[in-house]
Design a protein around this motif. Sequence first.
Motif, PDB file in Angstrom:
ATOM      1  N   GLY A 299       0.815  -1.211   0.000  1.00 57.08           N
ATOM      2  CA  GLY A 299       0.000   0.000   0.000  1.00 57.08           C
ATOM      3  C   GLY A 299       0.849   1.261   0.000  1.00 57.08           C
ATOM      4  O   GLY A 299       0.527   2.238  -0.682  1.00 57.08           O
ATOM      5  N   VAL A 300       1.938   1.249   0.757  1.00 60.73           N
ATOM      6  CA  VAL A 300       2.845   2.399   0.774  1.00 60.73           C
ATOM      7  C   VAL A 300       3.462   2.610  -0.609  1.00 60.73           C
ATOM      8  O   VAL A 300       3.529   3.736  -1.112  1.00 60.73           O
ATOM      9  CB  VAL A 300       3.950   2.221   1.851  1.00 60.73           C
ATOM     10  CG1 VAL A 300       5.061   3.225   1.672  1.00 60.73           C
ATOM     11  CG2 VAL A 300       3.342   2.341   3.237  1.00 60.73           C
ATOM     12  N   LEU A 301       3.898   1.529  -1.225  1.00 60.29           N
ATOM     13  CA  LEU A 301       4.521   1.650  -2.548  1.00 60.29           C
ATOM     14  C   LEU A 301       3.519   2.108  -3.611  1.00 60.29           C
ATOM     15  O   LEU A 301       3.851   2.927  -4.474  1.00 60.29           O
ATOM     16  CB  LEU A 301       5.159   0.319  -2.942  1.00 60.29           C
ATOM     17  CG  LEU A 301       6.343  -0.108  -2.076  1.00 60.29           C
ATOM     18  CD1 LEU A 301       6.822  -1.492  -2.483  1.00 60.29           C
ATOM     19  CD2 LEU A 301       7.466   0.898  -2.168  1.00 60.29           C
ATOM     20  N   VAL A 302       2.282   1.602  -3.534  1.00 57.71           N
ATOM     21  CA  VAL A 302       1.255   2.032  -4.482  1.00 57.71           C
ATOM     22  C   VAL A 302       0.915   3.501  -4.274  1.00 57.71           C
ATOM     23  O   VAL A 302       0.741   4.252  -5.234  1.00 57.71           O
ATOM     24  CB  VAL A 302      -0.001   1.142  -4.352  1.00 57.71           C
ATOM     25  CG1 VAL A 302      -1.183   1.732  -5.093  1.00 57.71           C
ATOM     26  CG2 VAL A 302       0.298  -0.254  -4.862  1.00 57.71           C
ATOM     27  N   ALA A 303       0.832   3.942  -3.033  1.00 56.60           N
ATOM     28  CA  ALA A 303       0.536   5.350  -2.749  1.00 56.60           C
ATOM     29  C   ALA A 303       1.654   6.254  -3.266  1.00 56.60           C
ATOM     30  O   ALA A 303       1.381   7.301  -3.853  1.00 56.60           O
ATOM     31  CB  ALA A 303       0.346   5.556  -1.250  1.00 56.60           C
ATOM     32  N   LEU A 304       2.898   5.843  -3.060  1.00 53.42           N
ATOM     33  CA  LEU A 304       4.012   6.636  -3.579  1.00 53.42           C
ATOM     34  C   LEU A 304       3.998   6.678  -5.098  1.00 53.42           C
ATOM     35  O   LEU A 304       4.223   7.732  -5.701  1.00 53.42           O
ATOM     36  CB  LEU A 304       5.339   6.068  -3.079  1.00 53.42           C
ATOM     37  CG  LEU A 304       5.666   6.327  -1.617  1.00 53.42           C
ATOM     38  CD1 LEU A 304       6.946   5.597  -1.223  1.00 53.42           C
ATOM     39  CD2 LEU A 304       5.799   7.808  -1.351  1.00 53.42           C
ATOM     40  N   GLY A 305       3.716   5.539  -5.719  1.00 46.79           N
ATOM     41  CA  GLY A 305       3.641   5.502  -7.177  1.00 46.79           C
ATOM     42  C   GLY A 305       2.524   6.380  -7.715  1.00 46.79           C
ATOM     43  O   GLY A 305       2.694   7.087  -8.709  1.00 46.79           O
ATOM     44  N   GLY A 306       1.366   6.349  -7.067  1.00 41.38           N
ATOM     45  CA  GLY A 306       0.251   7.194  -7.491  1.00 41.38           C
ATOM     46  C   GLY A 306       0.555   8.672  -7.347  1.00 41.38           C
ATOM     47  O   GLY A 306       0.220   9.476  -8.221  1.00 41.38           O
ATOM     48  N   ALA A 307       1.199   9.038  -6.254  1.00 49.01           N
ATOM     49  CA  ALA A 307       1.554  10.446  -6.049  1.00 49.01           C
ATOM     50  C   ALA A 307       2.586  10.898  -7.073  1.00 49.01           C
ATOM     51  O   ALA A 307       2.497  12.011  -7.609  1.00 49.01           O
ATOM     52  CB  ALA A 307       2.090  10.649  -4.633  1.00 49.01           C
ATOM     53  N   VAL A 308       3.548  10.036  -7.361  1.00 46.02           N
ATOM     54  CA  VAL A 308       4.574  10.387  -8.357  1.00 46.02           C
ATOM     55  C   VAL A 308       3.943  10.539  -9.734  1.00 46.02           C
ATOM     56  O   VAL A 308       4.243  11.487 -10.469  1.00 46.02           O
ATOM     57  CB  VAL A 308       5.702   9.334  -8.365  1.00 46.02           C
ATOM     58  CG1 VAL A 308       6.576   9.476  -9.585  1.00 46.02           C
ATOM     59  CG2 VAL A 308       6.531   9.448  -7.110  1.00 46.02           C
ATOM     60  N   LEU A 309       3.068   9.614 -10.111  1.00 44.43           N
ATOM     61  CA  LEU A 309       2.420   9.709 -11.423  1.00 44.43           C
ATOM     62  C   LEU A 309       1.525  10.938 -11.530  1.00 44.43           C
ATOM     63  O   LEU A 309       1.502  11.614 -12.563  1.00 44.43           O
ATOM     64  CB  LEU A 309       1.615   8.444 -11.699  1.00 44.43           C
ATOM     65  CG  LEU A 309       2.425   7.208 -12.045  1.00 44.43           C
ATOM     66  CD1 LEU A 309       1.496   6.009 -12.185  1.00 44.43           C
ATOM     67  CD2 LEU A 309       3.209   7.414 -13.319  1.00 44.43           C
ATOM     68  N   ALA A 310       0.779  11.235 -10.488  1.00 44.79           N
ATOM     69  CA  ALA A 310      -0.103  12.405 -10.517  1.00 44.79           C
ATOM     70  C   ALA A 310       0.708  13.699 -10.573  1.00 44.79           C
ATOM     71  O   ALA A 310       0.360  14.625 -11.308  1.00 44.79           O
ATOM     72  CB  ALA A 310      -1.012  12.415  -9.298  1.00 44.79           C
ATOM     73  N   GLY A 311       1.776  13.762  -9.810  1.00 45.70           N
ATOM     74  CA  GLY A 311       2.608  14.966  -9.825  1.00 45.70           C
ATOM     75  C   GLY A 311       3.433  15.106 -11.085  1.00 45.70           C
ATOM     76  O   GLY A 311       3.652  16.206 -11.588  1.00 45.70           O
ATOM     77  N   ALA A 312       3.892  13.983 -11.627  1.00 39.36           N
ATOM     78  CA  ALA A 312       4.736  14.029 -12.813  1.00 39.36           C
ATOM     79  C   ALA A 312       3.929  14.299 -14.075  1.00 39.36           C
ATOM     80  O   ALA A 312       4.496  14.722 -15.082  1.00 39.36           O
ATOM     81  CB  ALA A 312       5.501  12.726 -12.956  1.00 39.36           C
ATOM     82  N   GLY A 313       2.621  14.081 -14.037  1.00 40.47           N
ATOM     83  CA  GLY A 313       1.798  14.330 -15.221  1.00 40.47           C
ATOM     84  C   GLY A 313       1.848  15.777 -15.665  1.00 40.47           C
ATOM     85  O   GLY A 313       1.938  16.072 -16.857  1.00 40.47           O
ATOM     86  N   VAL A 314       1.816  16.690 -14.725  1.00 43.63           N
ATOM     87  CA  VAL A 314       1.868  18.117 -15.055  1.00 43.63           C
ATOM     88  C   VAL A 314       3.246  18.480 -15.621  1.00 43.63           C
ATOM     89  O   VAL A 314       3.338  19.184 -16.634  1.00 43.63           O
ATOM     90  CB  VAL A 314       1.547  18.965 -13.806  1.00 43.63           C
ATOM     91  CG1 VAL A 314       1.738  20.434 -14.083  1.00 43.63           C
ATOM     92  CG2 VAL A 314       0.145  18.686 -13.340  1.00 43.63           C
ATOM     93  N   ALA A 315       4.289  17.991 -14.988  1.00 46.52           N
ATOM     94  CA  ALA A 315       5.638  18.286 -15.476  1.00 46.52           C
ATOM     95  C   ALA A 315       5.857  17.697 -16.865  1.00 46.52           C
ATOM     96  O   ALA A 315       6.465  18.339 -17.732  1.00 46.52           O
ATOM     97  CB  ALA A 315       6.675  17.742 -14.501  1.00 46.52           C
ATOM     98  N   TRP A 316       5.350  16.495 -17.093  1.00 44.21           N
ATOM     99  CA  TRP A 316       5.501  15.861 -18.397  1.00 44.21           C
ATOM    100  C   TRP A 316       4.761  16.648 -19.476  1.00 44.21           C
ATOM    101  O   TRP A 316       5.270  16.852 -20.580  1.00 44.21           O
ATOM    102  CB  TRP A 316       4.991  14.427 -18.326  1.00 44.21           C
ATOM    103  CG  TRP A 316       5.155  13.655 -19.583  1.00 44.21           C
ATOM    104  CD1 TRP A 316       6.310  13.440 -20.274  1.00 44.21           C
ATOM    105  CD2 TRP A 316       4.125  13.009 -20.329  1.00 44.21           C
ATOM    106  NE1 TRP A 316       6.058  12.679 -21.383  1.00 44.21           N
ATOM    107  CE2 TRP A 316       4.722  12.397 -21.444  1.00 44.21           C
ATOM    108  CE3 TRP A 316       2.760  12.867 -20.133  1.00 44.21           C
ATOM    109  CZ2 TRP A 316       4.004  11.673 -22.363  1.00 44.21           C
ATOM    110  CZ3 TRP A 316       2.043  12.138 -21.063  1.00 44.21           C
ATOM    111  CH2 TRP A 316       2.663  11.560 -22.157  1.00 44.21           C
ATOM    112  N   MET A 317       3.549  17.107 -19.175  1.00 40.29           N
ATOM    113  CA  MET A 317       2.779  17.877 -20.147  1.00 40.29           C
ATOM    114  C   MET A 317       3.471  19.200 -20.460  1.00 40.29           C
ATOM    115  O   MET A 317       3.549  19.613 -21.619  1.00 40.29           O
ATOM    116  CB  MET A 317       1.359  18.131 -19.626  1.00 40.29           C
ATOM    117  CG  MET A 317       0.456  18.752 -20.653  1.00 40.29           C
ATOM    118  SD  MET A 317       0.294  17.803 -22.168  1.00 40.29           S
ATOM    119  CE  MET A 317      -0.481  16.332 -21.570  1.00 40.29           C
ATOM    120  N   ASN A 318       4.008  19.879 -19.451  1.00 36.27           N
ATOM    121  CA  ASN A 318       4.738  21.121 -19.695  1.00 36.27           C
ATOM    122  C   ASN A 318       5.985  20.866 -20.520  1.00 36.27           C
ATOM    123  O   ASN A 318       6.351  21.678 -21.378  1.00 36.27           O
ATOM    124  CB  ASN A 318       5.101  21.796 -18.365  1.00 36.27           C
ATOM    125  CG  ASN A 318       3.887  22.399 -17.700  1.00 36.27           C
ATOM    126  OD1 ASN A 318       2.923  22.759 -18.357  1.00 36.27           O
ATOM    127  ND2 ASN A 318       3.931  22.488 -16.386  1.00 36.27           N
TER     128      ASN A 318
END
Length: 88
Positions: free
Chosen positions: A60-79
Amino acid sequence: MDVFPDFDGLAGIGDLKEVVGALLMFALAIAVLMLVVSAIIWAVAASHGNYATASKGRVGVLVALGGAVLAGAGVAWMNWLIGIGQHL
């Protein structure tokens, strides 16, 4: 050559940006809550010797970290993609 997407070409694009921003905020808030709950479960289960539940808490900790990284990185990737589009 100055190529940039026309964000004003569609009606309601401002509303869409607000909705996407709100969804990103909810995704990050849920990821943080999941991280806290999973870390607590992992710690309590490991201290009581229940290693099957501790392993589920760790996942659960690893999935939560992965979800946060993907959600945060989506904006940076789009920019980044928009910036590359300007140089093509």
